[in-house]
Enzyme design. Structure first.
Site, short mmCIF file in Angstrom:
data_model
loop_
_atom_site.label_atom_id
_atom_site.label_comp_id
_atom_site.label_asym_id
_atom_site.label_seq_id
_atom_site.Cartn_x
_atom_site.Cartn_y
_atom_site.Cartn_z
CE LYS A 212 -26.61 -43.78 -36.37
NZ LYS A 212 -28.18 -44.13 -35.95
NE ARG B 175 -28.18 -38.03 -25.48
CZ ARG B 175 -28.44 -39.12 -26.38
NH1 ARG B 175 -27.45 -39.75 -26.98
NH2 ARG B 175 -29.70 -39.44 -26.53
CG HIS C 93 -24.72 -43.75 -31.79
ND1 HIS C 93 -25.62 -43.91 -31.18
CD2 HIS C 93 -23.35 -43.92 -30.82
CE1 HIS C 93 -25.15 -44.52 -29.75
NE2 HIS C 93 -23.94 -44.29 -29.78
CE1 TYR D 68 -27.27 -47.93 -32.15
CE2 TYR D 68 -26.56 -49.16 -34.13
CZ TYR D 68 -26.77 -47.98 -33.35
OH TYR D 68 -26.44 -46.46 -34.08
CD GLU E 88 -22.06 -46.12 -27.23
OE1 GLU E 88 -23.25 -46.19 -26.99
OE2 GLU E 88 -21.59 -44.82 -27.56
NE ARG F 10 -29.41 -38.14 -34.51
CZ ARG F 10 -29.37 -38.63 -33.34
NH1 ARG F 10 -29.85 -38.16 -32.31
NH2 ARG F 10 -28.92 -39.81 -33.12
CG PHE G 9 -36.26 -49.42 -34.32
CD1 PHE G 9 -34.71 -49.59 -34.00
CD2 PHE G 9 -36.90 -49.31 -33.32
CE1 PHE G 9 -34.24 -49.04 -32.62
CE2 PHE G 9 -36.70 -48.64 -32.06
CZ PHE G 9 -35.40 -48.65 -31.79
CG ASN H 65 -30.55 -41.20 -36.36
OD1 ASN H 65 -29.37 -41.82 -36.87
ND2 ASN H 65 -31.08 -41.21 -35.21
P1 CMP Z 1 -28.92 -44.11 -32.41
O1 CMP Z 1 -28.56 -42.94 -31.47
O2 CMP Z 1 -27.53 -44.49 -33.07
O3 CMP Z 1 -29.31 -45.01 -31.25
C1 CMP Z 1 -30.32 -45.87 -31.74
C2 CMP Z 1 -30.79 -46.05 -33.07
O4 CMP Z 1 -32.00 -46.78 -33.44
C3 CMP Z 1 -31.18 -44.58 -33.37
O5 CMP Z 1 -29.85 -43.69 -33.34
C4 CMP Z 1 -31.74 -44.60 -34.73
O6 CMP Z 1 -30.84 -44.64 -35.77
C5 CMP Z 1 -32.49 -45.91 -34.56
N1 CMP Z 1 -34.00 -45.78 -34.16
C6 CMP Z 1 -34.48 -45.22 -33.27
N2 CMP Z 1 -35.81 -45.34 -33.07
C7 CMP Z 1 -36.37 -45.80 -34.48
C8 CMP Z 1 -37.37 -46.17 -35.06
N3 CMP Z 1 -38.69 -45.75 -34.26
N4 CMP Z 1 -37.39 -46.79 -36.30
C9 CMP Z 1 -36.28 -47.04 -36.76
N5 CMP Z 1 -34.92 -46.81 -36.13
C10 CMP Z 1 -34.94 -45.96 -35.06
#
Ligand code: CMP
Length: 139
Positions: A10, A86, A116, A50, A127, A103, A58, A113
Site C-alpha cells: 500500500k 494472511r 492487503h 473495496y 482481485e 503489519r 472508513f 496497514n
Molecule cells: P485490507 O486488508 O486492505 O481490507 C480493508 C481495509 O480497510 C483494511 O485492509 C484496512 O486498510 C482498512 N480498514 C479496516 N478497518 C479499518 C478501520 N477501522 N479504520 C480505517 N481503515 C480500516
C-alpha cells in the site's frame, strides 16, 4: 495445494521505500512473486476493489489512502498461498498483529496497514483479474 493470492503493497509502504523489505518477508515465507507491477491506483479502481466495504465509515478514507501514492500489485504463488499470506501479514490492526508479521513490523495503524491480501480463493481470483491478465503471470 499450490494456489495464488493477490497482494497490494500500500501507499504507506511504498512511500517509506519498504517494497524490498516486505518482499523479503514474502519470499522468506516460501511464497513466490509470480507477477508484480507498480501503479498509481485510480479512484475508480480503488472504489471497485473495496466495494464490499462501501457502507463502512472508513470507506472514503480507505479510497483516499489507496490513491494517495503508488502501490505495488502482486500475484503470490505457493502452498496454501491465501492462508499463508494472511498469516505472515498479521492482523488488520497492527496493535493486534503477532510478532514478526508484516503489519507488526511495518504498519502505521489500522488504515495505513502496509499490505492487503485476499481473504479467500474466490476473492483472490476476482482481485487478480482486476489487475492482471493470465499472460502477465509467470509461475
Ligand atoms: P485490507 O486488508 O486492505 O481490507 C480493508 C481495509 O480497510 C483494511 O485492509 C484496512 O486498510 C482498512 N480498514 C479496516 N478497518 C479499518 C478501520 N477501522 N479504520 C480505517 N481503515 C480500516
Amino acid at each position: 495445494m499450490t494456489e495464488r493470492t493477490f497482494s497490494i503493497l500500500k501507499p504507506d509502504a511504498t512511500e517509506r521505500n519498504l517494497t524490498g523489505k516486505i518482499n523479503a518477508v514474502i519470499e522468506d515465507a516460501g511464497l513466490r512473486i509470480v507477477a508484480q507491477r507498480r501503479i498509481r491506483m485510480t479512484e475508480a479502481q480503488a472504489k471497485t476493489f473495496y466495494e464490499v466495504h462501501k457502507e463502512r465509515p472508513f470507506y472514503g478514507e480507505l479510497v483516499g489512502q489507496m490513491t494517495s501514492a503508488p502501490v505495488v500489485v502482486q500475484v503470490l504463488e505457493g502452498e496454501n498461498a491465501v492462508a499463508k499470506y494472511r498469516e505472515i501479514m498479521g492482523a488488520t490492526n497492527p496493535e493486534q498483529a503477532a510478532e514478526g508479521t508484516i503489519r507488526k513490523l511495518f504498519a502505521k495503524n489500522v488504515g495505513e496497514n502496509s499490505v492487503h491480501g485476499s481473504d479467500s480463493q474466490d476473492n483472490a481470483k476476482l482481485e487478480i483479474a482486476q489487475f492482471f491478465t493470465e499472460d502477465q503471470i509467470v509461475g
